[in-house]
Design an enzyme around this catalytic site. Structure first.
Site, mmCIF file in Angstrom:
data_model
loop_
_atom_site.group_PDB
_atom_site.id
_atom_site.type_symbol
_atom_site.label_atom_id
_atom_site.label_comp_id
_atom_site.label_asym_id
_atom_site.label_seq_id
_atom_site.Cartn_x
_atom_site.Cartn_y
_atom_site.Cartn_z
ATOM 1 N N LYS A 21 5.174 -18.363 32.341
ATOM 2 C CA LYS A 21 5.886 -17.864 33.506
ATOM 3 C C LYS A 21 5.670 -16.358 33.621
ATOM 4 O O LYS A 21 5.371 -15.680 32.638
ATOM 5 C CB LYS A 21 7.389 -18.150 33.402
ATOM 6 C CG LYS A 21 7.757 -19.609 33.283
ATOM 7 C CD LYS A 21 7.282 -20.435 34.465
ATOM 8 C CE LYS A 21 7.801 -21.863 34.395
ATOM 9 N NZ LYS A 21 7.182 -22.727 35.423
ATOM 10 N N MET B 168 14.554 -20.517 36.298
ATOM 11 C CA MET B 168 14.215 -21.640 35.451
ATOM 12 C C MET B 168 15.038 -21.552 34.166
ATOM 13 O O MET B 168 15.210 -20.462 33.602
ATOM 14 C CB MET B 168 12.724 -21.618 35.115
ATOM 15 C CG MET B 168 11.820 -21.587 36.342
ATOM 16 S SD MET B 168 11.622 -19.944 37.068
ATOM 17 C CE MET B 168 10.448 -19.204 35.936
ATOM 18 N N CYS C 283 11.383 -28.155 30.893
ATOM 19 C CA CYS C 283 12.221 -27.726 32.014
ATOM 20 C C CYS C 283 13.635 -27.558 31.472
ATOM 21 O O CYS C 283 14.298 -28.543 31.123
ATOM 22 C CB CYS C 283 12.221 -28.741 33.153
ATOM 23 S SG CYS C 283 13.380 -28.288 34.485
ATOM 24 N N ASN D 166 16.327 -26.539 33.066
ATOM 25 C CA ASN D 166 17.352 -27.039 33.968
ATOM 26 C C ASN D 166 17.537 -28.541 33.823
ATOM 27 O O ASN D 166 18.657 -29.030 33.663
ATOM 28 C CB ASN D 166 16.997 -26.674 35.412
ATOM 29 C CG ASN D 166 17.444 -25.278 35.780
ATOM 30 O OD1 ASN D 166 18.625 -24.975 35.778
ATOM 31 N ND2 ASN D 166 16.492 -24.416 36.075
#
Length: 396
Positions: free
Chosen positions: A278, A318, A104, A106
């Site tokens: 993604k 993202m 991730c 973020n």
């Protein structure tokens, strides 16, 4: 009547970039959950409130979106040239599994601040005032992230005037460097372009044949042109997330791309690999209104990007997909690069549903292969709550 008491586990609830998650020190987890496996997964699902057939995660810390159904486990690094080991778990909302297949980006912004505040970093590495530069080992994908964390009077500085579209309030800026971001995915041979092509013809049953750029950088990502699937690139969440037919189409495209990238052997496996790859669609820059109502002018951005995460259109972008966007934009001939106008570039500013984001990356060819040594972007992070989470003692 006999009952099972709750246990409590030290934890911190943090925002990192446009995501939120529950952070743990590995040493604080119950013994059964300190190693990968069913006990750890069951514990994290119970903490977040999954699986929830209602899709709300009312009985847990999750916020019923892909951006808020996240967990992080940190420990002092076992690698001599790194400060902290970072493991990310994306918890499914309505299904009983935790996806460990990617990072991730973020929440990566919150790793350094948490590690410093919770004694996982050698105090000698943290200045009294200034910037702590930490090397983070991202254990999911085997990559290094360098975080530049602002420090004031020996403590992490969390407040500031750095504004990030998708986050309501300003905070202190945390700059992240994603080193050698081409992801080494099992079955993909570690190649940035696992098919060997900058653009492929992707055959998708029921949809047609789409041009696609499939890249391993930051996180495995499939890019298609917005107009090839009936969109403009200016869409907000409501235009897609309430359309079950559209979401099914996107998942079909994602599954076919995952097979072509070598991430899965059959499309049936995609349901158990929701976090990666993604899927995103791109378009040349246009004027639009962001979800906050703020006007985004075509002249202020290079292109438009909309990305899906865990089966839904993301409210912003993202962080790992932003790395993929920056990397692909730097390589002439990819769909991302072409949507941005083509040619060589070392940074790109793109429009997403919440506003804009700039990410930098420099690409070079070495022995005929494209290589990106670093992707850079800025995020922010903040502690929202700290103390303990509680779960029933028989939850794992």
């Amino acid at each position: 009547m006999a009952h099972v008491p709750q246990i409590r586990i030290p934890a911190t609830y943090m925002r990192g970039g446009t995501s939120k998650g529950v952070f743990f020190r590995l040493q604080d987890l119950p013994d059964a959950a300190q190693a990968p496996g069913k006990a750890r997964d069951a514990l994290l699902m119970r903490v977040i409130g999954s699986p929830d057939p209602y899709g709300k995660q009312i009985d847990g810390m999750g916020g019923a979106t892909s951006s808020t159904s996240k967990t992080v486990i940190l420990s002092r690094s076992e690698r001599p040239d790194h400060d902290v080991d970072y493991l990310f778990g994306q918890v499914s909302i309505d299904s009983a599994f935790v996806d460990w297949s990617g990072n991730c980006g973020n929440l990566s912004a919150a790793v350094g601040p948490f590690a410093i505040a919770n004694g996982l970093v050698d105090p000698a590495r943290v200045p009294r005032n200034g910037t702590a530069t930490l090397r983070i080992w991202q254990a999911n994908i085997g990559k290094t992230i360098v975080a530049h964390v602002p420090i004031s009077e020996g403590a992490v500085q969390e407040t500031g005037d750095f504004e990030l579209d998708g986050v309501t309030f300003p905070a202190a800026e945390v700059q992240l460097e994603f080193m050698d971001p081409a992801a080494e995915e099992e079955g993909a041979g570690g190649a940035m372009f696992p098919t060997g092509n900058l653009v492929d013809e992707l055959e998708v049953p029921g949809v047609g044949t789409l041009k696609a750029t499939m890249i391993n950088a930051g996180i495995p990502t499939i890019f298609v042109n917005a107009d090839s699937i009936g969109y403009s690139g200016t869409e907000l969440q409501d235009a897609i997330n309430g359309d079950e037919k559209a979401l099914a189409k996107f998942e079909t495209i994602r599954a076919q791309g995952a097979v072509r990238m070598g991430l899965i052997k059959d499309v049936s496996e995609a349901a158990k690999r929701q976090h990666t790859p993604k899927l995103a669609f791109v378009a040349p820059s246009k004027d639009y209104l962001a979800s906050s109502g703020k006007a985004v002018a075509a002249k202020d951005i290079d292109l438009l990007v909309r990305a899906l995460s865990m089966g839904k259109l993301h409210h912003a972008m993202m962080g790992t997909a932003a790395v993929a966007i920056g990397t692909a934009a730097a390589i002439p001939g990819t769909l991302v690069n072409l949507a941005a106008g083509g040619g060589a570039r070392n940074a790109v500013r793109f429009g997403h549903p919440s506003g804009t984001l700039r990410v930098g990356a420099e690409a070079n060819q070495e022995n005929g292969e494209w290589v990106v040594r670093k992707a850079i972007m800025s995020r922010s992070a903040r502690v929202l709550m700290e103390g303990w989470v509680r779960v029933p003692g028989d939850a794992f």
